[in-house]
Design an enzyme around this catalytic site. Structure first.
Site, PDB file in Angstrom:
ATOM      1  N   ASP A   9       0.875  -1.179   0.066  1.00 25.42           N
ATOM      2  CA  ASP A   9       0.080   0.064  -0.154  1.00 25.42           C
ATOM      3  C   ASP A   9       0.811   1.297  -0.070  1.00 25.42           C
ATOM      4  O   ASP A   9       1.785   1.429   0.929  1.00 25.42           O
ATOM      5  CB  ASP A   9      -0.953   0.091   1.239  1.00 25.42           C
ATOM      6  CG  ASP A   9      -2.072   0.945   1.206  1.00 25.42           C
ATOM      7  OD1 ASP A   9      -3.080   0.649   1.479  1.00 25.42           O
ATOM      8  OD2 ASP A   9      -1.538   2.078   0.745  1.00 25.42           O
ATOM      9  N   GLU A 108      -2.869   0.121  -3.968  1.00 19.69           N
ATOM     10  CA  GLU A 108      -2.835  -1.198  -3.394  1.00 19.69           C
ATOM     11  C   GLU A 108      -3.172  -2.411  -3.778  1.00 19.69           C
ATOM     12  O   GLU A 108      -4.068  -2.606  -4.709  1.00 19.69           O
ATOM     13  CB  GLU A 108      -4.117  -0.847  -2.281  1.00 19.69           C
ATOM     14  CG  GLU A 108      -4.134  -1.795  -1.254  1.00 19.69           C
ATOM     15  CD  GLU A 108      -5.599  -1.673  -0.322  1.00 19.69           C
ATOM     16  OE1 GLU A 108      -6.168  -0.482  -0.807  1.00 19.69           O
ATOM     17  OE2 GLU A 108      -5.983  -2.285   0.430  1.00 19.69           O
TER      18      GLU A 108
HETATM   19  P1  TTP Z   1      -5.156   4.907   0.981  1.00 15.53           P
HETATM   20  O1  TTP Z   1      -4.098   3.959   0.698  1.00 15.53           O
HETATM   21  O2  TTP Z   1      -6.448   4.695   1.828  1.00 15.53           O
HETATM   22  O3  TTP Z   1      -4.473   6.264   1.587  1.00 15.53           O
HETATM   23  P2  TTP Z   1      -3.096   7.058   1.187  1.00 15.53           P
HETATM   24  O4  TTP Z   1      -2.304   6.219   0.465  1.00 15.53           O
HETATM   25  O5  TTP Z   1      -3.371   8.429   0.927  1.00 15.53           O
HETATM   26  O6  TTP Z   1      -2.409   7.103   2.509  1.00 15.53           O
HETATM   27  P3  TTP Z   1      -1.938   5.854   3.638  1.00 15.53           P
HETATM   28  O7  TTP Z   1      -0.542   6.104   3.805  1.00 15.53           O
HETATM   29  O8  TTP Z   1      -2.625   5.875   5.024  1.00 15.53           O
HETATM   30  O9  TTP Z   1      -2.086   4.497   2.799  1.00 15.53           O
HETATM   31  O10 TTP Z   1      -5.771   5.621  -0.236  1.00 15.53           O
HETATM   32  C1  TTP Z   1      -5.199   5.899  -1.439  1.00 15.53           C
HETATM   33  C2  TTP Z   1      -5.548   6.943  -2.252  1.00 15.53           C
HETATM   34  O11 TTP Z   1      -7.086   7.193  -2.585  1.00 15.53           O
HETATM   35  C3  TTP Z   1      -5.315   8.165  -1.554  1.00 15.53           C
HETATM   36  O12 TTP Z   1      -4.082   8.952  -1.776  1.00 15.53           O
HETATM   37  C4  TTP Z   1      -6.280   9.304  -2.242  1.00 15.53           C
HETATM   38  C5  TTP Z   1      -7.460   8.177  -2.551  1.00 15.53           C
HETATM   39  N1  TTP Z   1      -8.664   8.309  -1.532  1.00 15.53           N
HETATM   40  C6  TTP Z   1      -9.450   9.147  -1.479  1.00 15.53           C
HETATM   41  O13 TTP Z   1      -9.721  10.141  -2.651  1.00 15.53           O
HETATM   42  N2  TTP Z   1     -10.522   9.275  -0.623  1.00 15.53           N
HETATM   43  C7  TTP Z   1     -10.333   8.496   0.259  1.00 15.53           C
HETATM   44  O14 TTP Z   1     -11.306   8.705   1.377  1.00 15.53           O
HETATM   45  C8  TTP Z   1      -9.630   7.633   0.421  1.00 15.53           C
HETATM   46  C9  TTP Z   1      -9.343   6.754   1.866  1.00 15.53           C
HETATM   47  C10 TTP Z   1      -8.491   7.599  -0.365  1.00 15.53           C
HETATM   48 MG    MG Z   2      -2.020   4.053   0.653  1.00  9.47          MG
END
Ligand code: TTP
Ligand code: MG
Length: 392
Positions: A9, A108
């Site tokens: 991820d 992911e």
């Molecule tokens: P995530 O993997 O949930 O978040 P992230 O990569 O930004 O942070 P983390 O280090 O905690 O993994 O989501 C991946 C991408 O999806 C994120 O960068 C932006 C998008 N996204 C949204 O647009 N809205 C949301 O509510 C979430 C959870 C993610």
């Molecule tokens: Mg992420």
């Protein structure tokens, strides 16, 4: 044979890509999402850099609230096309290490690297190599969980974010898994969590120690499934794009329906759901299916093949409604409807990933809906066509 599963991820994905593109943003609180308009903006945060998280900002938070918490932050609109391209590059790196890659979302994936050990080294070594490749090629950091199954790998990847690498063995579940809150129970929605909490189950350990028969009584087969997860058992395979045969959703009405507008709205809703799932998996299909069950349980399935393959909600909706109009026998009550897509063009999906240049407007709409759905759940963003009139 013991499997080696990786869950990868990306860290603060959209924000990290922006920091890479604009080095002056490195180390700063960067917030991707709606325009804050000096605190009066509407909409939500997509994601934010870890620097912004220190102020309490997080995904899905109203942008106005983020602005109050972090007024000096750097607010940027999402650049979906760029993130898709980067995502595609990262997936190419995964394929260097194994063909068994299951895309979960834009940033992911699960990888089954059991068969890659002779070539690349053991699980943690492969994870380290993948992190290294992503750093070299994309100048981004990923967090990886290594475990004998998907559930443990998924939890592990989250434990040392950002830039984490966590290895979990089955004999560590009591120390590693059991203290965690049941919100970490994969697949358990708000309602399931509520039911569990009412039963006094607050941690995964509580669940693991609960009599399984009672769980089964309360939650049916899901109860059994969660019990197994709580003991660290998860036999589910990593499913590649090529192995996904079809994506479908169906709905049984609480009461047989004679108002066909209700059925049409449900079809639109199901088509949206299918489109969303296809886009998440990076799949496009050419055959769209309709399933219709009447009140006497007689069931028909009809399909139509289109070209080129699609994952656009608009097209799935149009074909599903068309099939319905052509095949519904008027006057009959409907008990169940379903929409599906099959006939995947996996090669095309992998090359162009989720978006191509055709019909940009529909794609933008899908993209925005997907972003919102990721945060709020799919129910919050529906096309006007699928919104049911609320009874007073
Ligand atoms: P995530 O993997 O949930 O978040 P992230 O990569 O930004 O942070 P983390 O280090 O905690 O993994 O989501 C991946 C991408 O999806 C994120 O960068 C932006 C998008 N996204 C949204 O647009 N809205 C949301 O509510 C979430 C959870 C993610
Ligand atoms: Mg992420």
């Amino acid at each position: 044979m013991k499997r080696i599963i990786l869950h990868v991820d990306m860290d603060a994905f959209f924000a990290a890509v922006e920091q890479r593109e604009h080095p002056e943003l490195k180390g700063k609180p960067v917030i991707i999402g709606a325009d804050p308009r000096g605190g009066r903006g509407r909409g939500v945060v997509s994601t934010c850099s870890y620097e912004a998280r220190k102020f309490g900002v997080h995904s899905a938070m109203p942008i106005s609230q983020a602005y109050r918490l972090c007024p000096h932050g750097i607010y940027l609109p999402p650049n979906g096309a760029l993130y898709q391209q980067v995502s595609q590059n990262i997936f190419q790196i995964f394929y260097e290490f194994t063909d068994l890659v299951e895309p979960v979302s834009i940033d992911e994936a699960f990888l089954d690297v059991t068969g890659s050990v002779r070539l690349f080294g053991d699980g943690p070594t492969i994870a380290q190599k993948i992190k290294q490749r992503i750093k070299e090629k994309e100048r981004l950091s990923a967090s990886i969980g290594v475990a004998p199954n998907k559930y443990l790998a998924k939890i592990a990847s989250d434990l040392q974010k950002p830039d984490g690498l966590v290895v979990v063995e089955t004999d560590q579940i009591e120390t590693f898994l059991w203290p965690l809150d049941i919100s970490r129970l994969w697949g358990a929605g708000e309602r399931t969590q509520q039911i569990l909490r009412k039963m006094g189950i607050n941690t995964i350990g509580d669940l693991a120690r609960f009599p399984p028969q009672v769980l089964k009584q309360k939650l049916g087969s899901a109860g059994e499934h969660f019990y197994r997860l709580a003991h660290g058992f998860d036999e589910r395979p990593v499913i590649t794009r090529e192995e996904v045969k079809s994506v479908s959703n169906e709905h049984t009405f609480g009461k047989d329906v004679d108002d066909m507008d209700v059925v049409r709205k449900q079809l639109v809703y199901l088509a949206e759901k299918v489109g969303y799932r296809l886009r998440k998996k990076g799949l496009k299909g050419k055959t769209i299916h309709l399933k219709l069950r009447y009140d006497n349980f007689s069931t028909i399935t009809r399909n139509m093949t289109i070209s080129p393959p699609t994952n656009q909600t608009r097209q799935i909706v149009d074909v599903a409604l068309d099939l319905f109009e052509k095949n519904y026998i008027s006057g009959r009550k409907v008990r169940l409807v379903g929409v599906g897509v099959s006939g995947f063009d996996t090669q095309a999906a992998r090359q162009t990933n989720l978006f191509d240049v055709l019909d940009e407007k529909q794609q933008k709409l899908d993209q925005v809906q997907d972003l919102l759905a990721d945060r709020f759940g799919r129910h919050i963003v529906q096309r006007a066509e699928s919104l049911k009139k609320k009874k007073k």
